[in-house]
Write an enzyme that holds these catalytic residues in place. Structure first.
Site, mmCIF file in Angstrom:
data_model
loop_
_atom_site.group_PDB
_atom_site.id
_atom_site.type_symbol
_atom_site.label_atom_id
_atom_site.label_comp_id
_atom_site.label_asym_id
_atom_site.label_seq_id
_atom_site.Cartn_x
_atom_site.Cartn_y
_atom_site.Cartn_z
ATOM 1 C CG ASP A 90 0.332 -2.712 6.238
ATOM 2 O OD1 ASP A 90 -0.631 -2.802 7.021
ATOM 3 O OD2 ASP A 90 0.272 -2.111 5.148
ATOM 4 C CB CYS B 203 -3.701 3.235 -1.640
ATOM 5 S SG CYS B 203 -4.842 4.567 -1.352
ATOM 6 C CD GLN C 66 -7.167 -4.713 3.932
ATOM 7 O OE1 GLN C 66 -8.137 -5.442 4.138
ATOM 8 N NE2 GLN C 66 -7.307 -3.433 3.669
ATOM 9 C CG HIS D 72 -1.907 0.988 1.388
ATOM 10 N ND1 HIS D 72 -1.664 2.264 1.820
ATOM 11 C CD2 HIS D 72 -3.232 0.927 1.138
ATOM 12 C CE1 HIS D 72 -2.800 2.939 1.831
ATOM 13 N NE2 HIS D 72 -3.767 2.155 1.424
ATOM 14 C CE LYS E 30 -7.630 -0.367 6.010
ATOM 15 N NZ LYS E 30 -8.049 0.090 4.703
#
Ligand code: PMP
Length: 410
Positions: free
Chosen positions: A204, A368, A207, A127, A230
C-alpha cells in the site's frame, strides 16, 4: 530565501493557489497532507483544459477529439510505468484509488486463489482499506487473517513476522508508510521473506509515493497501489500495478464495456491487460491530470522534496517536544513527514478545533486505523503532516497554537 531543488519555496507556494487564503482571519496553515494533498495549478488547469477543449470518450472513437483524449489518457499510463519503473504499460491499471485497488486484488486474486485455512498477513498499522477487504474475503473463503505486531515506537516486529510465515501464507499486504505514525516499513525485507514461502505481496503505497522513490522491479513487489490525491493530483484516480503473469491469471473484477473482446449471449471473451480490469468509461480528466501532477513533482525532484520534508519533521518534533504535555505516537527510526501526538488530559478533537481557530488544519481522530489506536490504547491522535509547500514559519505557528490549546484547556 529557502529553495527546494531549483525552486524557491515562495514560487512553489504560488503554484498552489489554495494556500493563499485566510481561515478564521489567519493565513491558512495546511498540515493535513496525509489525508489529502493540495493541487498545483498545472493539475487544476489540466482538468479544465480537457473539458474545455477535448472532452470525448476514449479508445473507440475515430474522430479527432476522441483520438486526442485517448492519446493523453494512455500517455499517463506510460508516465506511471516510468514513475514506478514497471516493465510495461499493461501492468498499470487505473482505479479510483488505493481502496479500489486493494478491493480489486482481494476480490479477483483473493477470491480465485484463497482456499480454506490459507493465511493472509497484514500488520497492526494498516489503514482500514487494507484490513476490511481482507477480512471480507477471508470470511468468504474460510481463510485466516494474521496480524504482525508492532513495538512501542510503531515499528513492525520482524521476528514476529518471520514466525507468522509458513506454507499456509498466500498473501502479505503491508503499508509502505503508515499514515498515522509516519513509519517507513522495511518492505524489501518483507517482500523477500514472503516470497520464500511462496506468498504474493501487495504494498500500500498511499503515503509513500509522494515521499520516496519507488522501483517496483527492484522491490520485486507483486502488487503496488497508490491514490492520486495523496500525490498532488485529483481525487477519484489511483493505480494498481501488478506483475504481468499474476494479473493474467486473475479474472476481471467488474464486467461491462471496455473490458471485453467479444460479447454474445452465449459467451464473452475478455480484453487484454490492462483493459480487462478497466470496465466502463474511466475517469479521463483526472487520469490525464495525474500525469500533470507527477510531472510537476518530478520537476522539483522527489529527493529534494523528501529532504526538505524531513527537515520540517525534525524541526516540528524538536519544537513540540518542548511541551511536557505532548507525547508522540510513532517514533520509528525511519519516518516520513507525519507528526502524530497526544496531549495529557486534552481530547485530540479539542486540539484540532482550537488550532483551526488559528487557521491551522491538522487531522484528529483514529486516521482510519482503529486497531492501531487500540494497540496504543488511545482513542486517536492529533496529526500534523507536511508537504514540500509547508514552511518552518508554519511550524512556529503550530507551536504557538499548541500554547493556546494548553491555555484554553487548563
Ligand atoms: N492506505 C493508507 C496508508 C492511507 O493513508 C489511505 C488514505 N488515508 C488509504 C490507504 C486509502 O486511500 P484512498 O482513500 O485514497 O483509497
Amino acid at each position: 530565501m529557502k529553495t527546494i531543488g531549483d525552486f524557491t519555496i515562495e514560487s512553489i507556494r504560488n503554484d498552489f493557489p489554495i494556500l493563499n487564503q485566510k481561515i478564521n482571519g489567519k493565513n491558512l496553515v495546511y498540515f493535513d497532507n496525509a489525508a489529502t494533498t493540495q493541487k498545483p495549478t498545472a493539475v487544476i488547469n489540466s482538468i479544465s483544459d480537457y473539458y474545455n477543449n477535448y472532452n470525448a470518450n476514449i479508445h473507440r472513437g475515430i474522430h479527432t477529439l476522441a483520438e486526442k483524449a485517448t492519446a493523453e489518457y494512455e500517455l499517463t499510463r506510460t508516465c506511471i510505468k516510468d514513475f514506478l519503473n514497471a516493465e510495461s504499460n499493461e501492468q498499470i491499471i487505473f482505479t479510483r484509488g488505493v481502496t479500489e485497488s486493494i478491493n480489486l486484488v482481494a476480490r479477483s486474486y483473493g477470491a480465485t486463489f484463497l482456499k480454506p485455512n490459507d493465511e493472509v498477513i497484514i500488520s497492526t498499522m494498516e489503514h482500514h482499506s487494507n484490513i476490511v477487504p481482507w477480512q471480507m474475503i477471508c470470511e468468504e473463503k474460510g481463510a485466516i487473517l494474521r496480524i504482525i505486531p508492532i513495538n512501542d515506537k510503531g515499528e513492525i516486529i520482524m521476528s514476529e513476522f518471520q514466525n507468522l510465515l509458513s506454507n499456509k501464507t498466500k498473501i502479505v499486504s503491508i503499508v509502505h508508510v503508515s499514515n498515522a505514525l509516519g513509519t517507513i516499513n522495511p518492505i524489501e525485507e518483507i517482500i523477500e521473506k514472503a516470497h520464500k514461502v511462496g506468498a504474493v505481496v501487495l504494498i500500500d503505497g498511499a503515503q509513500s509515493v509522494s515521499h520516496l522513490e519507488i522501483d517496483v522491479q527492484a522491490l520485486d513487489a507483486d502488487f503496488f497501489v497508490f491514490s492520486g490525491h495523496k500525490l498532488f493530483c485529483p481525487t477519484g484516480i489511483g493505480v494498481l500495478y501488478g506483475k504481468k503473469e499474476i494479473l493474467e491469471k486473475m479474472p476481471p473484477y467488474q464486467g461491462g464495456g471496455e473490458m471485453i473482446k467479444d460479447v454474445s449471449f452465449e459467451k464473452t471473451t475478455y480484453n487484454e491487460l490492462p483493459y480487462k480490469f478497466e470496465a466502463g468509461t474511466p475517469n479521463i480528466a483526472d487520469t490525464i491530470a495525474l500525469r500533470k501532477g507527477i510531472e510537476y513533482l518530478l520537476r522539483i525532484g522527489r529527493k529534494n522534496t523528501a529532504a526538505y520534508e524531513n527537515e520540517l519533521l525534525l524541526y516540528c518534533t524538536q519544537k513540540l517536544s518542548e511541551y511536557k504535555e505532548i507525547t508522540f505516537i510513532g517514533t520509528a527510526e525511519k519516518k516520513v513527514s507525519v507528526c502524530s501526538f497526544i496531549m495529557q488530559g486534552i481530547h485530540p478533537q479539542d486540539i484540532g478545533m482550537i488550532l483551526d481557530s488559528e487557521g491551522i488544519a491538522i487531522r484528529t481522530g483514529h486516521h482510519c486505523t482503529q486497531p492501531l489506536m487500540q494497540r496504543f490504547n488511545i482513542p486517536g491522535t492529533a496529526r500534523a503532516s507536511f508537504a514540500f509547500y509547508n514552511t518552518f514559519e508554519e511550524i512556529d505557528k503550530l507551536y504557538e497554537g499548541i500554547k493556546k490549546v494548553i491555555r484554553m484547556t487548563s
